[in-house]
Design an enzyme around this catalytic site. Structure first.
Site, PDB file in Angstrom:
ATOM      1  N   ASN A 141       0.970  -1.279  -0.097  1.00 50.58           N
ATOM      2  CA  ASN A 141       0.017  -0.040   0.091  1.00 50.58           C
ATOM      3  C   ASN A 141       1.073   1.356  -0.066  1.00 50.58           C
ATOM      4  O   ASN A 141       1.484   1.511   1.023  1.00 50.58           O
ATOM      5  CB  ASN A 141      -0.788  -0.057   1.541  1.00 50.58           C
ATOM      6  N   LYS A 180      -0.022   4.172  -0.248  1.00 54.11           N
ATOM      7  CA  LYS A 180      -0.610   5.359   0.342  1.00 54.11           C
ATOM      8  C   LYS A 180      -0.226   6.658  -0.538  1.00 54.11           C
ATOM      9  O   LYS A 180      -0.043   6.610  -1.569  1.00 54.11           O
ATOM     10  CB  LYS A 180       0.019   5.662   1.730  1.00 54.11           C
ATOM     11  N   HIS A 235      -9.658   0.890   4.545  1.00 55.03           N
ATOM     12  CA  HIS A 235      -8.486   1.344   5.668  1.00 55.03           C
ATOM     13  C   HIS A 235      -8.571   2.371   6.669  1.00 55.03           C
ATOM     14  O   HIS A 235      -9.390   2.975   6.613  1.00 55.03           O
ATOM     15  CB  HIS A 235      -7.169   1.619   4.432  1.00 55.03           C
ATOM     16  N   GLU A 269      -6.986   4.283   7.887  1.00 57.86           N
ATOM     17  CA  GLU A 269      -6.911   6.054   7.688  1.00 57.86           C
ATOM     18  C   GLU A 269      -8.042   6.615   6.851  1.00 57.86           C
ATOM     19  O   GLU A 269      -8.521   7.836   7.106  1.00 57.86           O
ATOM     20  CB  GLU A 269      -5.628   6.133   6.769  1.00 57.86           C
ATOM     21  N   GLU A 298      -5.465  -5.107  10.232  1.00 59.45           N
ATOM     22  CA  GLU A 298      -4.499  -3.835  10.681  1.00 59.45           C
ATOM     23  C   GLU A 298      -4.614  -3.207  11.974  1.00 59.45           C
ATOM     24  O   GLU A 298      -5.589  -2.542  12.037  1.00 59.45           O
ATOM     25  CB  GLU A 298      -4.694  -2.933   9.419  1.00 59.45           C
ATOM     26  N   GLY A 355       2.499   2.310  10.967  1.00 64.40           N
ATOM     27  CA  GLY A 355       3.334   3.327  10.722  1.00 64.40           C
ATOM     28  C   GLY A 355       3.936   3.419  11.664  1.00 64.40           C
ATOM     29  O   GLY A 355       4.837   4.727  12.187  1.00 64.40           O
ATOM     30  N   SER A 402       3.399  -2.241  10.137  1.00 67.18           N
ATOM     31  CA  SER A 402       4.680  -2.517  10.371  1.00 67.18           C
ATOM     32  C   SER A 402       5.369  -3.683  10.347  1.00 67.18           C
ATOM     33  O   SER A 402       6.335  -4.142  10.890  1.00 67.18           O
ATOM     34  CB  SER A 402       5.090  -1.828  11.967  1.00 67.18           C
TER      35      SER A 402
HETATM   36  P1  13P Z   1       2.938   0.415   7.722  1.00 67.79           P
HETATM   37  O1  13P Z   1       3.587  -0.966   7.109  1.00 67.79           O
HETATM   38  O2  13P Z   1       3.814   1.484   7.235  1.00 67.79           O
HETATM   39  O3  13P Z   1       2.951   0.120   9.327  1.00 67.79           O
HETATM   40  O4  13P Z   1       1.575   0.521   7.278  1.00 67.79           O
HETATM   41  C1  13P Z   1       0.493  -0.442   7.300  1.00 67.79           C
HETATM   42  C2  13P Z   1      -0.803  -0.247   6.508  1.00 67.79           C
HETATM   43  O5  13P Z   1      -1.419   0.689   6.816  1.00 67.79           O
HETATM   44  C3  13P Z   1      -0.757  -0.843   5.295  1.00 67.79           C
HETATM   45  O6  13P Z   1      -2.174  -0.534   4.753  1.00 67.79           O
END
Ligand code: 13P
Length: 252
Positions: free
Chosen positions: A9, A11, A96, A98, A168, A174, A213
């Site tokens: 992803n 982002k 997601h 976010e 997740e 992150g 992560s």
């Molecule tokens: P990270 O791997 O940067 O923690 O992000 C995970 C994520 O949100 C994947 O969709």
């Protein structure tokens, strides 16, 4: 044997030049899939066309990070499922954290987006997961149950035959903090059992990815857990060497 998937992803990262370099490195170094494994990158909308050109005919699939719940019409700024199909997307991430937290997507909206993706033949990667506060309040299972139930209520349990779930935990995204393999396994098993109570065959077949992560150095210990079928990778998917290492971990 269940299908395995490692999806990146991206982002809101990258640009034409960086993406081209990243994809070139992935194409040259990615292990051959097989073993029921699939790899994908989920790129920002404006780059889907160039990602399609770069990845067509390779062993790497691609997808988007969001989708409109509407088919077409006066929805300024939205992108429909048919548009994603025009660019050869196989997957689309829905729900997601976010999107849920920063853009107000409720479980109902997420369910509608999931349905829109499936109507067009795209495979939704449905994200679920709890915040730290929810985990500390011991309501992780309730939160995930509510997120899944909204989708099942709208589309039926059988829709999960054509979907992927990603667990997740929000506190692990992150932050560099990963759920321990056992913490992740416990929730994956909870999700699978919940589905099994309605349809054993679908529960056995559905791929449940872990995200939060995942890095080259912890992917293997997560992927060996019995109910973890791959990963949804944020930061580490932007570094070719790391993403390749994570994809290699799913294969072995
Ligand atoms: P990270 O791997 O940067 O923690 O992000 C995970 C994520 O949100 C994947 O969709």
């Amino acid at each position: 044997m269940r299908n395995k998937l490692v999806a990146g992803n991206w982002k809101m990262h990258g640009n034409l030049k960086e993406n081209a370099a990243l994809l070139e490195a992935l194409i040259s170094n990615m292990p051959k899939p097989g073993n029921n494994a699939d790899y994908a990158v989920c790129a920002p909308f404006p780059y889907l066309a160039s990602v399609q050109v770069a990845l067509q005919g390779t062993c790497i699939n691609w997808g988007a990070q969001n989708i409109s719940q509407y088919e077409k019409g006066a929805y300024t700024g939205e992108v429909s499922a048919d548009m994603l199909n025009d660019f050869g997307c196989r997957y689309v991430i829905v729900g997601h954290s976010e999107r849920r937290m920063l853009f107000g997507e409720t479980s109902q909206i997420v369910a509608e987006k999931y349905a829109a993706a499936q109507r067009a033949g795209l495979i939704p990667i449905l994200c679920v997961g709890e915040t730290l506060e929810q985990r500390d309040s011991d309501i992780t299972e309730q939160v995930i149950d509510e997120q899944l139930k909204a989708v099942i209520a709208l589309t039926g349990i059988e829709s999960l035959a054509k979907a992927v779930i990603a667990y997740e935990p929000v506190w692990a995204i992150g932050t560099g903090k990963t759920a321990t393999p056992q913490q992740a396994q416990d929730i994956h098993q909870f999700i699978r059992k919940g589905i099994a109570s309605q349809d054993k065959g679908i529960a056995e077949r559905i791929s449940i990815l872990y995200g939060g992560s995942v890095k080259a150095n912890n992917a293997m210990e997560l992927f060996v857990m019995p109910d973890i079928d791959g990963g949804l990778i944020g930061g580490a998917s932007l570094v070719a060497e790391d993403f390749v290492a994570i994809c290699s971990a799913i294969k072995s």
